[in-house]
Design an enzyme around this catalytic site. Structure first.
Site, short mmCIF file in Angstrom:
data_model
loop_
_atom_site.label_atom_id
_atom_site.label_comp_id
_atom_site.label_asym_id
_atom_site.label_seq_id
_atom_site.Cartn_x
_atom_site.Cartn_y
_atom_site.Cartn_z
N CYS A 16 0.83 -0.91 0.02
CA CYS A 16 -0.25 -0.23 -0.27
C CYS A 16 1.30 0.71 0.18
O CYS A 16 0.68 2.16 -0.33
CB CYS A 16 -1.10 -0.05 1.58
SG CYS A 16 -1.99 -1.46 1.58
N CYS A 75 -30.97 27.52 10.12
CA CYS A 75 -30.99 26.92 9.25
C CYS A 75 -30.29 26.96 7.49
O CYS A 75 -29.02 26.57 7.97
CB CYS A 75 -31.74 28.80 7.58
SG CYS A 75 -30.19 30.25 7.64
N CYS A 78 -27.05 28.83 6.85
CA CYS A 78 -26.24 28.52 7.67
C CYS A 78 -25.74 27.77 7.30
O CYS A 78 -24.00 27.88 7.29
CB CYS A 78 -26.89 28.91 8.92
SG CYS A 78 -27.81 30.24 10.11
N CYS A 245 4.32 52.34 5.47
CA CYS A 245 2.64 52.81 5.23
C CYS A 245 1.61 51.99 5.83
O CYS A 245 1.94 51.20 5.81
CB CYS A 245 2.70 54.08 3.79
SG CYS A 245 2.26 52.53 2.11
N CYS A 248 1.14 48.47 4.01
CA CYS A 248 2.07 47.73 4.58
C CYS A 248 1.49 46.83 5.51
O CYS A 248 1.16 45.76 6.12
CB CYS A 248 3.52 48.40 4.64
SG CYS A 248 4.39 49.44 3.67
N ASP A 659 -21.03 53.44 42.53
CA ASP A 659 -21.33 52.97 43.32
C ASP A 659 -21.25 53.60 43.89
O ASP A 659 -20.12 54.63 44.24
CB ASP A 659 -20.01 51.77 42.90
CG ASP A 659 -20.81 50.67 44.20
OD1 ASP A 659 -22.01 50.22 44.53
OD2 ASP A 659 -19.76 49.86 45.33
N ASP A 858 -15.71 48.85 41.86
CA ASP A 858 -14.59 48.16 43.02
C ASP A 858 -14.18 47.27 41.50
O ASP A 858 -13.12 46.60 42.22
CB ASP A 858 -14.38 48.01 43.89
CG ASP A 858 -15.81 46.85 44.59
OD1 ASP A 858 -16.20 45.35 43.31
OD2 ASP A 858 -16.25 46.29 44.91
N ASP A 862 -18.91 45.02 41.14
CA ASP A 862 -19.58 45.26 39.74
C ASP A 862 -19.42 44.55 39.18
O ASP A 862 -19.58 45.27 38.36
CB ASP A 862 -19.21 46.93 39.99
CG ASP A 862 -19.91 47.08 41.61
OD1 ASP A 862 -20.81 47.12 42.32
OD2 ASP A 862 -18.92 48.05 41.93
#
Length: 980
Positions: A16, A75, A78, A245, A248, A659, A858, A862
């Site tokens: 093979c 669907c 997608c 530039c 690039c 806060d 903090d 939060d």
């Protein structure tokens, strides 16, 4: 293709293998390096799909096979979108896609395949993998607490306890860190995740080992490197060369994005760097950049990067300045000859010989001083793109060729057209090169703020071992070592003071002008400066783990990020240069066919001028320069910015949500009043309350416990402790059921509190927080706890209101207490009695009203609200979680930092717009003028020399304007007073 190794299937014997060898021998540019019944190693340029088809026709299989469960595909369109993406990749051989699964065979890793699917807007559903989490614990007082927490983990399942004691735990689990913390809190204890920051080289090594054990991947070899290691999943930085530039920038980004494993890349033209996120093989990335016609090298660390960048900037400046002087020394005399009456026409054999000699000298100039323009333009041409160098090479080359043709064959041209333009060629090369030199000098100033941060890191430290002090290189310092800090010295690493006291200047890290007193138990940060005393401190975080190192990395990433304005400029730049070339061709045709005689001269001048004046240098530098300087200036003010997009968002904020606790207030609450409603004295009530609060780490709990300790009260043990988020705590103290909390907790347990409403109102009217204490479901007292306002909160709120911002106070405290605080600060909008998980909902409600919101908290409690707001600003000392949870982190605990951040963001955005406007206007006006629209009015065309000077000046103007941000000063300057 590089040398790659792919697995084989259904290959049973050497017969093979021979068939595969014979089949692949028919393909051009395909060499078999090694093959057996399990795998094949190939090299060459033959397409991978062609190799796959050859092997497949023999009945064998080659490549990795993945069966990935998908989500988000709703669907057929997608499915078609994913299939189309797969079909365009040479390293994907075959695929079957449904809405639920993708069956893919190819020569790419599972990580790359997963990223490809994610980039299309869909998700690969991955099985939860176990990971190690470490937490610091508090509230565990005995072995029974440890046993209780062990039982809690065992009940949850999917948790293997590696280590567990009263102070910390290490777990192997599939649960998230937040889930584990919730389990620990439900058990009545407190936990904080311990985050480790490893050296990138260590992480690379560990990542390679993990991949070898768990995931099949391509084996890629390269004769130029003995070992190619993938980058980490974080960020790798490359130093670039050869970019001129914005075109690039687009070319380099495109080349890097095509490397397998690259998730995102940001190229900074101002810094000449590339930040790459993902797990690519870094040698492949470097090779991709080189193949695109540019140079790249790895930036190992900040010191190496800084040294190499300084060397590059210095060398670039010197080279450009030398070349500019050589070119101008030839161009200026020739121009002066023409200006002061000298003939530049070919009208005799003598003039032919003279100008022919000048032409040869100019040619020598082009192949020496100007060679980079032509080499870079040729590289760009080979990669089917056009850059600034293309325009310069075309313009100067056309002028020289035309002039030389006039010298050699003057009879081909009308008498009036026998004009030479050798001086234009030399002057354009000289002026543009001089502009590059001045630009390089100005550009080297943009990162001065970051350079100053890097300079804060000392190179040596004094190590104390067995009472002997020795000065050692910083690389020798290890965690847990004891270090000596002498007066005037810089702190070498992060650590904790174990002996002595002093004042330390932390202004470069926090922006606070006053020195901070340090004593035993206090933290010290690398890079801060000791003023007078001597300390002994124990090293905790070293190398890249220090706060200073993480700040430098954060600033570096922010400087290389791109706001929406920059992405707009990049999009325009990608089509700008080809458009200019088309305009130049059209201009040349119009002047040749419709222009006055000699039309060939007008054609040459107009086309050359268009090419030269339209170079997009200024456009490419406009936003990166502003971002680099703005982020650096923010770091000097103690403001850490996650990315440039956050700055653009912050510039448009109209509402600031604050806060209360720890933001408007000191965050150091104190017990100010105690009301008892039974036979217990105030001290007995305080003792009972403090005993209950031993199991809590809430700031109010600390205030109660500290008050009890100050009075010398002995606390009783607490059992069955439980905390209810947003309400309070409960437990058993001295066999009695005790609860402490707000009105919601009392209502939940049907405890009557109406009879003490007057006391509650009186405490709240003082701006303190009243909390109810109940014993055996009977109210026995109220304790008032006051968190004093920060001294600068009033002035900071007034300043933000003067900036036209709507200021909103958001707190979980009672409305009455919150209203008192708000009245003192002049805040009209107050939202109180909000549970921790309700703060994000309040932010969303404001956004639905059309507000652009900045949330200030903090950075820990939060976090959901910080993440939801347009801009999250974390207050405090820059903890690990704070840095990770917000777009802005203030290293100094002052609300004026919020105003500074918003002011600087507005100024930086305005600076970006000024630069972009200038660049656009320059090109919008310059190109038509260069094409000759003013010729009917003036009777003259714009000289290519003037165009070259204008192009160089535009870049210098942009760089100079951006550097003005270094002079930014907030509208409020704190008054520095002497410490006594």
């Amino acid at each position: 293709m590089n040398t790659i190794t792919l697995p084989l299937a259904n290959v049973h014997c050497m017969n093979c293998v021979g068939k595969i060898r014979s089949a692949l021998a028919q393909l051009p540019d395909c060499q078999i390096i090694d093959i057996n019944t399990k795998q094949i190693t190939l090299s060459g340029d033959s397409p991978l799909k062609a190799i796959y088809q050859k092997i497949k026709t023999l009945g064998y299989q080659v490549g990795f096979n993945y069966q990935l469960p998908l989500s988000g595909l709703s669907c057929g369109r997608c499915v078609a979108k994913v299939e189309n993406a797969f079909s365009q990749r040479d390293d994907i051989f075959s695929y079957t896609v449904t809405k639920q699964q993708a069956d893919v065979t190819g020569a790419l890793s599972e990580q790359t395949l997963t990223y490809l699917i994610s980039s299309l807007g869909y998700q690969v559903i991955s099985e939860p993998t176990a990971h190690t989490l470490t937490f610091s614990l508090s509230g565990l007082s005995c072995s029974r607490c440890v046993a209780k927490l062990t039982d809690k983990f065992n009940e949850a399942g999917n948790i293997e306890i590696i280590e567990l004691d009263k102070t910390h735990t290490k777990l192997l689990t599939t649960h998230s860190a937040s889930d584990v913390i919730a389990m620990i809190t439900d058990a009545g204890y407190h936990a904080e995740q311990f985050l480790t920051f490893k050296d990138p080289k260590t992480v690379v090594s560990e990542t390679v080992k993990e991949n070898e054990e768990t995931e099949p991947r391509l084996t890629v070899e390269n004769t130029q490197s003995e070992a190619i290691k993938p980058t980490t999943n974080n960020v790798q930085q490359l130093l670039l060369s050869g970019m001129t530039c914005a075109s690039c920038v687009a070319s380099v980004e495109k080349a890097i994005k095509q490397v397998a494993g690259v998730e995102s890349v940001n190229v900074n033209l101002a810094e000449r760097t590339a930040l790459i996120a993902g797990s690519p093989y870094i040698e492949q990335v470097i090779q991709a950049v080189k193949d695109a016609g540019y140079g790249a090298e790895v930036s190992e660390d900040e010191q190496t990067r800084r040294q190499r960048q300084q060397e590059q900037n210095t060398q670039t400046f010197k080279t450009h300045l030398r070349n500019a002087c050589i070119a101008l020394s030839l161009g200026v005399p020739m121009m002066a000859w023409g200006v002061f009456g000298g003939s530049m026409m070919i009208d005799s054999t003598t003039s032919q010989l003279a100008w022919g000699f000048v032409g040869l000298i100019t040619l020598l100039l082009l192949v020496t001083v100007g060679k980079d323009f032509y080499i870079n333009s040729w590289k760009a041409f080979k990669h089917h793109r056009a850059t600034m160098d293309t325009l310069v090479a075309l313009g100067t080359g056309a002028a020289w060729l035309f002039s030389m043709l006039v010298v050699l064959k003057p009879d081909m041209f009308p008498t009036a057209a026998r004009h030479v333009y050798f001086e234009a060629t030399a002057m354009i090369i000289g002026l543009i090169t001089l502009g590059h030199a001045l630009e390089a000098r100005a550009r080297s100033q943009t990162s001065k703020a970051l350079e100053r941060l890097i300079d804060l890191q000392p190179q040596t430290a004094i190590v104390v071992e067995n009472g002997i002090e020795t000065e050692r290189p910083l690389s020798d310092v290890k965690s847990e070592m004891i270090l000596r800090l002498r007066p005037g010295a810089k702190v070498a690493v992060d650590g904790v003071v174990i002996e002595g006291n002093t004042y330390i200047d932390e202004s470069m890290l926090t922006g606070e002008p006053l020195a901070v007193h340090k004593q035993t138990g206090d933290k010290v940060r690398a890079g801060t400066i000791n003023q007078q005393g001597s300390l002994l401190f124990k090293a905790e975080h070293i190398g890249s783990d220090t706060m200073l190192a993480r700040i430098i990395q954060l600033v570096r990433q922010a400087q290389s990020s791109k706001p929406a304005l920059a992405r707009l400029a990049d999009t325009i730049s990608s089509i700008f240069v080809p458009s200019v070339m088309i305009i130049a061709i059209i201009t040349a045709m119009v002047w040749y066919y419709f222009g006055p005689a000699p039309s060939s001269v007008y054609m040459l001048v107009a086309a050359t001028t268009v090419l030269i004046i339209a170079c997009p240098c200024a456009l490419g530098l406009a936003t990166p320069m502003s971002v680099t300087v703005g982020v650096g200036r923010a770091a000097e003010l103690g403001i850490l910015i996650r990315d440039a997009e956050a700055m653009q968002q912050a510039a448009n904020i109209d509402t600031v949500v604050l806060d209360k606790t720890g933001t408007l207030t000191e965050g150091k609450p104190q017990v100010v009043s105690i009301h008892s409603y039974n036979n217990l004295s105030e001290d007995q009530l305080l003792q009972l309350t403090a005993s209950l609060e031993q199991g809590s780490e809430h700031p109010l709990a600390n205030a109660i416990i500290q008050s009890a300790k100050q009075k010398g009260l002995t606390l009783s043990p607490v059992s069955d402790f439980a905390a209810t988020a947003g309400m309070g705590v409960s437990g058993i103290v001295n066999t009695q059921s005790v609860m402490l909390g707000n009105e919601k907790l009392m209502d939940k347990h049907n405890i009557e509190i109406s009879q003490v409403q007057d006391d509650f109102d009186r405490i709240a009217a003082q701006g303190a927080t009243p909390v109810y204490l109940a014993q055996n479901n009977q109210l026995i007292g109220i304790i008032g706890i006051s968190d004093p306002l920060r001294s600068d909160s009033l002035s900071a709120v007034k300043r933000m209101q003067d900036m036209g911002l709507t200021v909103v106070m958001l707190t979980g405290d009672s409305y009455k207490t919150a209203q008192v605080i708000a009245n003192k600060l002049g805040i009209n909008d107050v939202v109180a009695d909000v549970l921790p998980d309700g703060k994000a909902a309040q932010i969303k409600q404001l956004q639905q009203q059309g507000k652009r919101v900045a949330m200030v908290g903090d950075g820990i409690n939060d976090a959901p609200a910080l993440a939801l707001a347009e801009v999250g600003i974390a207050m405090g000392s820059g903890t690990d979680v704070a840095i990770e949870s917000a777009q802005f982190t203030l290293m100094r605990h002052s609300l004026h930092g919020v105003a500074d951040a918003l002011e600087l963001s507005k100024v930086t955005l305005r600076n970006m717009k000024e630069n972009l406007f200038g660049a656009f206007i320059y090109n919008s006006l310059g190109i038509p003028v260069a094409a000759g629209v003013l010729y009917p009015l003036t009777g003259a065309l714009l000289s290519p020399v003037i165009a070259g000077a204008a192009m160089a000046l535009s870049s210098i103007t942009v760089v100079t304007n951006a550097n003005r941000l270094r002079l930014f000063k907030p509208s409020y300057q704190p008054q520095v007073t002497e410490e006594k």
